[in-house]
Design an enzyme around this catalytic site. Structure first.
Site, PDB file in Angstrom:
ATOM      1  N   HIS A   1      14.895  14.082  85.616  1.00  0.00           N
ATOM      2  CA  HIS A   1      15.884  13.534  84.681  1.00  0.00           C
ATOM      3  C   HIS A   1      16.884  12.689  85.461  1.00  0.00           C
ATOM      4  CE1 HIS A   1      14.220  16.840  82.297  1.00  0.00           C
ATOM      5  NE2 HIS A   1      14.644  16.192  81.224  1.00  0.00           N
TER       6      HIS A   1
ATOM      7  N   HIS B   1      14.649  11.935  69.009  1.00  0.00           N
ATOM      8  CA  HIS B   1      14.419  13.146  69.808  1.00  0.00           C
ATOM      9  C   HIS B   1      14.251  14.401  68.939  1.00  0.00           C
ATOM     10  CE1 HIS B   1      15.111  15.939  73.324  1.00  0.00           C
ATOM     11  NE2 HIS B   1      14.463  14.962  73.928  1.00  0.00           N
TER      12      HIS B   1
ATOM     13  N   HIS C   1       9.786   8.399  74.058  1.00  0.00           N
ATOM     14  CA  HIS C   1      10.294   9.767  73.968  1.00  0.00           C
ATOM     15  C   HIS C   1      10.824  10.041  72.559  1.00  0.00           C
ATOM     16  CE1 HIS C   1      11.135  13.508  75.837  1.00  0.00           C
ATOM     17  NE2 HIS C   1      12.440  13.363  76.017  1.00  0.00           N
TER      18      HIS C   1
ATOM     19  N   ASP D   1      12.761  11.292  82.322  1.00  0.00           N
ATOM     20  CA  ASP D   1      13.171  11.326  80.917  1.00  0.00           C
ATOM     21  C   ASP D   1      14.609  10.819  80.819  1.00  0.00           C
ATOM     22  OD1 ASP D   1      10.738  12.371  80.299  1.00  0.00           O
ATOM     23  OD2 ASP D   1      11.467  14.285  79.528  1.00  0.00           O
TER      24      ASP D   1
END
Length: 265
Positions: free
Chosen positions: A222, A128, A124, A73
């Site tokens: 991440h 967000h 994504h 991510d």
């Protein structure tokens, strides 16, 4: 008395309209989670499993094959993504990078490198947000805006996979994503790697991942984590030595689709 009745009735009607005519208010939402085990098996997800199956979402490969799917991510950059891409290139390992609008706008060269080196760019969302409190049109806008931003700088003109911000979802958001042509990708292996102020070293990241490793794992990492950057090369080499293969999400979906195409289920 009659006046009070009219006031109460009016209030009740207003509340009915607000809660039942506004779909973003009353739908229950969930935070992604699973039951960890020490047996190196795909973790159980309870009631979530039926929802995921109903809308074609994934959190693991249930074939039993010793395969691994690396996903990252990317909301902002901390200086480690180039190092991670270097390792993936050296080890010839595919990955999927779920990016936000901020990331695409602030790090276009890294997004281009991901695509140019054969990795999948995942959606994504642009800003967000919690997708479960949006209307369908707002959710569509979030996903399409991100897709357009990626298409403007890479050859990936359509994004197939999405990961909801913070792992928050409900049946409605799963359905809407499915309606819009997206496949939800959750994960079966992760640890607290996102806190840049609490990094504990590459060995810690390696141990956390190996402790949870299982055939068919979709791993969430991440790229802001220095621990992950330090551990990645060792991790890939160790898993390869144990007979694991690193596959892309396209391989996972194709594997799942073939029996349906051949046998009709």
């Amino acid at each position: 008395m009659r006046k009070l009745f009219l006031v109460v009735s009016s209030l009740a009607l207003s509340l009915f309209v607000f809660f039942y005519m506004n779909p973003a208010v009353h739908a229950q939402s969930f935070g992604w989670g699973y039951k960890k085990n020490s047996d190196h098996k795909v973790p159980e997800i309870g009631k979530y499993r039926d929802m995921l199956d109903k809308y074609g979402a994934y959190y693991a490969d249930h074939s039993g094959d010793k395969v691994v799917y690396l996903t990252f991510d990317n909301g902002y950059e901390q200086g480690y993504t180039d190092d991670i891409l270097d390792v993936l290139k050296a080890e010839d390992v595919p990955a999927t990078f779920f990016v936000t609008g901020h990331y695409v706008k602030s790090e276009p060269d890294l997004v281009k490198r991901m695509a140019n080196e054969g990795h999948i760019i995942g959606n994504h969302s642009y800003h967000h947000p919690d997708l479960t409190i949006l209307t369908k049109d707002s959710m569509k806008m979030e996903l399409e805006e991100l897709e357009k931003a990626v298409a403007a700088i890479t050859d990936q003109k359509q994004l197939k996979y999405m990961r909801p911000p913070k792992g928050v979802f409900n049946e409605r958001s799963l359905k809407w994503a499915n309606d819009l042509g997206y496949i939800h990708i959750f994960w079966s292996l992760a640890f607290a790697d996102w806190n840049t102020k609490a990094q504990k070293g590459g060995q810690y990241a390696f141990d956390q991942i190996m402790k949870q490793m299982h055939p068919g794992a979709i791993i969430l990492l991440h790229t802001v984590s220095s621990d992950n950057a330090d551990a990645l090369s060792k991790l890939i080499k160790e898993l390869k030595s144990q007979g694991y293969q690193f596959k892309s999400l396209d391989d996972l979906v194709l594997k799942d689709m073939l029996p349906k195409a051949i046998y009709g289920f």
